[in-house]
Design an enzyme around this catalytic site. Structure first.
Site, short mmCIF file in Angstrom:
data_model
loop_
_atom_site.label_atom_id
_atom_site.label_comp_id
_atom_site.label_asym_id
_atom_site.label_seq_id
_atom_site.Cartn_x
_atom_site.Cartn_y
_atom_site.Cartn_z
N GLU A 190 0.85 -1.18 0.00
CA GLU A 190 0.00 0.00 0.00
C GLU A 190 0.89 1.23 0.00
O GLU A 190 1.88 1.30 0.74
CB GLU A 190 -0.91 0.00 1.24
CG GLU A 190 -1.76 1.25 1.39
CD GLU A 190 -2.67 1.17 2.62
OE1 GLU A 190 -3.11 0.06 2.97
OE2 GLU A 190 -2.95 2.23 3.22
N GLU B 88 -2.70 11.27 3.29
CA GLU B 88 -3.76 11.06 4.26
C GLU B 88 -3.78 12.25 5.21
O GLU B 88 -2.74 12.82 5.53
CB GLU B 88 -3.54 9.79 5.08
CG GLU B 88 -3.67 8.50 4.33
CD GLU B 88 -3.49 7.31 5.28
OE1 GLU B 88 -4.50 6.69 5.65
OE2 GLU B 88 -2.33 7.02 5.64
#
Length: 269
Positions: free
Chosen positions: A140, A145
């Site tokens: 990932e 974020e």
């Protein structure tokens, strides 16, 4: 100066193709220029659907409803988190899985993120082999974020076998003033064999290589990955919305673009 420039041009013209500097060449993009109220391009995006926490104790249910994901007619994709009733939230999670994946290159998006306690916007990637390898073996790459309780900070992280979840290899980037929700910013990676660089508005602030991994951990960033855009609500990391949280919350995505390097070739005179 004119003579020096001429010499430089002649020198470049004589370079063999293998010595020429590389260029970025765009291979995929979505500019979100559809009419107002239309869904994202189904030839490029599919939806993750449902709730159940998504492994992070999240509160939202992801839908394919126009109220949660639409083009605004001004060149933006809008991903909108809604509170349908007290404590009941819907949002959208869009991905290119099965439509497009990439291995290496530059991946970037220009985004204005939402804000507020319990809001969790992200622009990220998963290994295209997730259906067979599962997570975190698939890998990932979290290009951006943000958790709403940190309005001036975004995070860049990679996850893989032996370095996932709270043990992901990441770094924050903090603004000197203001919050990320106040304007658009360009979030990007430049990804090459054995290296992933993270950039914000052109500034490189985090680099991951095999040497960054825990001893014995496997580097899994040598395969195709697909792209994901979403706005989560609540979860173990951001915490849940509180009395000060305001809905709806909108993430505006101006564009998503993917580039690959190609050699620049000079014509010999």
């Amino acid at each position: 100066m004119r003579t020096g420039l001429s010499v430089a041009i002649c020198w470049l013209a004589l370079l063999p193709a293998s010595a020429a500097p590389p260029l970025w060449h765009m291979v995929w993009s979505d500019e979100f220029n559809g009419p107002p109220g239309t869904p994202p391009d189904p030839s490029k995006w599919v939806y993750d659907l449902g709730g159940g926490g998504w492994g992070n104790q999240e509160l939202e249910v992801y839908t394919d409803n126009r109220g949660n994901a639409l083009q605004d007619g001004r060149g933006n994709l809008v991903i909108q988190a809604l509170e349908r009733s007290p404590g009941q939230f819907t949002s959208a999670r869009l991905k290119t899985q099965g439509k497009f994946s990439t291995k290496y290159g530059r991946v970037e998006a220009r985004i204005q993120i939402p804000y507020g306690q319990g809001i969790w916007p992200a622009f990220w990637m998963l290994g295209a082999n997730i259906t067979t390898a599962s997570w975190p073996t698939c890998g990932e790459i979290d290009i951006m974020e943000n958790i709403g309780s940190e309005p001036s900070t975004v995070h860049a992280t990679v996850h893989g076998p032996g370095y996932s979840g709270a043990h992901g290899i990441g770094r924050p980037f903090a603004l000197g003033s203001g919050r990320f929700a106040d304007d658009y910013h360009v979030y990007a990676i430049e990804w090459a064999p054995q290296r992933v660089d993270f950039l914000l508005d052109g500034n490189r602030y985090h680099t991951v290589t095999p040497a960054s991994l825990p001893p014995g951990a496997k580097w899994v960033f040598d395969q195709p990955f697909f792209l994901i855009l979403n706005v989560a609500v609540g979860g173990a990391w951001p915490g849940n919305p509180d009395a000060a949280s305001v809905f709806p919350q909108r993430m505006l995505v101006d564009y998503v673009r993917v580039y690959r390097r190609q050699p620049m070739r000079y014509r010999r005179e």
